[in-house]
Design an enzyme around this catalytic site. Sequence first.
Site, PDB file in Angstrom:
ATOM      1  N   PHE A   1       0.875  -1.162   0.000  1.00 48.22           N
ATOM      2  CA  PHE A   1       0.000   0.000   0.000  1.00 48.22           C
ATOM      3  C   PHE A   1       0.921   1.224   0.000  1.00 48.22           C
ATOM      4  CE2 PHE A   1      -2.617   3.366   1.865  1.00 48.22           C
ATOM      5  CZ  PHE A   1      -3.589   3.380   0.882  1.00 48.22           C
ATOM      6  N   THR A   2       0.446   2.349  -0.540  1.00 47.58           N
ATOM      7  CA  THR A   2       1.329   3.517  -0.742  1.00 47.58           C
ATOM      8  C   THR A   2       2.068   3.934   0.530  1.00 47.58           C
ATOM      9  OG1 THR A   2      -0.612   4.907  -0.375  1.00 47.58           O
ATOM     10  CG2 THR A   2       0.014   4.519  -2.674  1.00 47.58           C
TER      11      THR A   2
ATOM     12  N   PHE B   1       1.056  11.810  -5.344  1.00 45.56           N
ATOM     13  CA  PHE B   1      -0.350  11.831  -5.774  1.00 45.56           C
ATOM     14  C   PHE B   1      -1.230  12.679  -4.874  1.00 45.56           C
ATOM     15  CE2 PHE B   1      -1.804   9.036  -2.415  1.00 45.56           C
ATOM     16  CZ  PHE B   1      -0.647   8.329  -2.089  1.00 45.56           C
TER      17      PHE B   1
ATOM     18  N   ASP C   1      -1.877  -6.521   7.970  1.00 40.03           N
ATOM     19  CA  ASP C   1      -2.555  -5.227   7.857  1.00 40.03           C
ATOM     20  C   ASP C   1      -4.046  -5.545   7.781  1.00 40.03           C
ATOM     21  OD1 ASP C   1      -3.878  -2.933   6.955  1.00 40.03           O
ATOM     22  OD2 ASP C   1      -2.163  -2.235   5.789  1.00 40.03           O
TER      23      ASP C   1
ATOM     24  N   LYS D   1     -10.653   2.934   8.186  1.00 47.11           N
ATOM     25  CA  LYS D   1     -11.316   2.022   7.254  1.00 47.11           C
ATOM     26  C   LYS D   1     -12.167   1.008   8.005  1.00 47.11           C
ATOM     27  CE  LYS D   1      -9.064   1.343   3.093  1.00 47.11           C
ATOM     28  NZ  LYS D   1      -9.048   2.697   2.535  1.00 47.11           N
TER      29      LYS D   1
HETATM   30  N1  F0G Z   1      -3.193   0.080   5.040  1.00 44.55           N
HETATM   31  C1  F0G Z   1      -4.170  -0.036   4.124  1.00 44.55           C
HETATM   32  C2  F0G Z   1      -4.485  -1.384   3.541  1.00 44.55           C
HETATM   33  C3  F0G Z   1      -4.906   1.090   3.729  1.00 44.55           C
HETATM   34  O1  F0G Z   1      -5.865   0.953   2.812  1.00 44.55           O
HETATM   35  C4  F0G Z   1      -4.595   2.350   4.304  1.00 44.55           C
HETATM   36  C5  F0G Z   1      -5.306   3.545   3.898  1.00 44.55           C
HETATM   37  C6  F0G Z   1      -3.558   2.414   5.247  1.00 44.55           C
HETATM   38  C7  F0G Z   1      -2.888   1.259   5.602  1.00 44.55           C
HETATM   39  C8  F0G Z   1      -3.162   3.721   5.878  1.00 44.55           C
HETATM   40  O2  F0G Z   1      -4.136   4.103   6.790  1.00 44.55           O
HETATM   41  O3  F0G Z   1      -5.005   6.309   5.924  1.00 44.55           O
HETATM   42  O4  F0G Z   1      -5.391   5.596   8.289  1.00 44.55           O
HETATM   43  O5  F0G Z   1      -3.140   6.256   7.543  1.00 44.55           O
HETATM   44  N2  F0G Z   1      -6.016   3.631   2.875  1.00 44.55           N
HETATM   45  C9  F0G Z   1      -6.764   4.814   2.431  1.00 44.55           C
HETATM   46  C10 F0G Z   1      -7.406   4.596   1.094  1.00 44.55           C
HETATM   47  C11 F0G Z   1      -5.982   6.089   2.501  1.00 44.55           C
HETATM   48  O6  F0G Z   1      -8.023   5.548   0.588  1.00 44.55           O
HETATM   49  O7  F0G Z   1      -7.353   3.513   0.534  1.00 44.55           O
HETATM   50  P1  F0G Z   1      -4.424   5.650   7.152  1.00 44.55           P
END
Ligand code: F0G
Length: 489
Positions: free
Chosen positions: A139-140, A462, A230, A273
């Site tokens: 994940f980014t 992004f 995760d 989430k």
């Molecule tokens: N891990 C996963 C699988 C995620 O989808 C996200 C966040 C994070 C970690 C980081 O969590 O935003 O609370 O710091 N996903 C969001 C998305 C940003 O739009 O998919 P965070």
Amino acid sequence: MDIEQRPTEMVKFYSGNSLPLELHKVRVVQKLHLLPIEKRLEAIERAGFNSFLLSTRETYLDMLTDSGCNAMSDRQTAAMMVADDAYAGSQSYERMEVQVKNMFAKEYILPVHQGRAAENIVGQAFVHEGDQIPMNYHFTTTKAHFEINGGTLHEIYTDEALKVKSTHPFKGNMDINRLKDVIETYGAARIPFIRLEASTNLIGGQPFSMENMRQVRKVADDTNIMIVLDASLIGENAWFIKQRESGYAQKTMGEIIREMSDLSDLVYFSARKLSSSRGGIICTNRFDLYDQMRDLVPLYEGFLTYGGMSVREIEAMAVGLEETLDNTMISQSPSFIDYFVRKTDGLGLPVVTPGGALGAHIDAGSFLSHIPQQEYPAGALVAAFYLISGIRGMERGTISSVRLEDGSDLLADIELMRLAFPRRVFTLSQVEYAIDRLKWLFDNRRLVGGLEWEKEPKVLRFFVGRLKARGDWPVKLMAKFREDFGDSL
Ligand code: F0G
């Protein structure tokens, strides 16, 4: 099945249709704005063709993300009223701790303000220069945090993972043979952990199976490497296991989540989430792991009984976690996504199948096959779709990737536009609107052109980077919209 636990399901209508029926009612509403297309063109230009930089005032359906914008339940908002304000030892924290223990059966718990804060702490505690980290997909923010600590990521997905059209129920699985190869190549000593991401976000919210997780566990045991899960989208992954994996139909959500947690040494999640608008948790049964992380929490997040969250958010999280175990709640978003995916697939649109968690994903590479990857087809699709519908999606392609040292883009494996379906936020007529406008865009896709950078940040570009259209395609697309829709919004 217990009547209270019925999933959101396709209910047969007398007319012959089947529709996913909402098993909730709307009690608090927020006014939305659908601006005329001329205003939307101004807005997307002002936003540098980056949907992160649009205001919700300019957005009709906010499908950017589910993060922090799932609908809250009446029980969650009620719990926020009884929150116990205290810096240390708050009863709100104790209530949340009970829920985390109940769900994950982990003894040691650390609170953080959101998911990437957990990644910061896990990264600082366990990732060192030269370390290699196998995972089903990155994940980014995970990638950024693990790399900043000197780690190198290895994405070990199966051949099915990146196929847009597939019937494979578990595209988030790890390829076990490749996992063994990576461990053999680098040696277990250089691998601090194997990371598994539930409902693998960047490949379309695709789950892994319990069988696959058990196989990863076996490799981890044989090589003495720990597993980090995760769990930000664990509810949906567990839901898909219940739906798609043999032997799980009769198990409760609680039992499935517990089994996934038992197979992991350390679990972290973004509560944005999973259950509320803010927060995150790291938990483990191993004191040695807890001990390596604990002191980082007061340093970066806050005291050990709030971790950067307000007590109201902690209360909402506690109730949200409990509600994650409810089939009715957890199946709502996947069933709407499934409806969207089947319908757009039937219309011949290049949508990722099967439907996964958190959103529907459109393959921009084939939607806009005339745009080279260096001109960002996924970014162009997001901008064009906003222009013709007022719907804000998210680019999940090369713009979300990074620039390499030689100055070129690291091209994304797959160019996606994500349309998120936050839980219980949209109605079916809004989903129908999204499908209809996307079909119009597909029929007029040749009018869409590429993008180029105007201002490109170095890290996580992004989020706030600004781009512009190559040529005047947005104006031409708007003209065609007016031709076909007249004065309509
Ligand atoms: N891990 C996963 C699988 C995620 O989808 C996200 C966040 C994070 C970690 C980081 O969590 O935003 O609370 O710091 N996903 C969001 C998305 C940003 O739009 O998919 P965070």
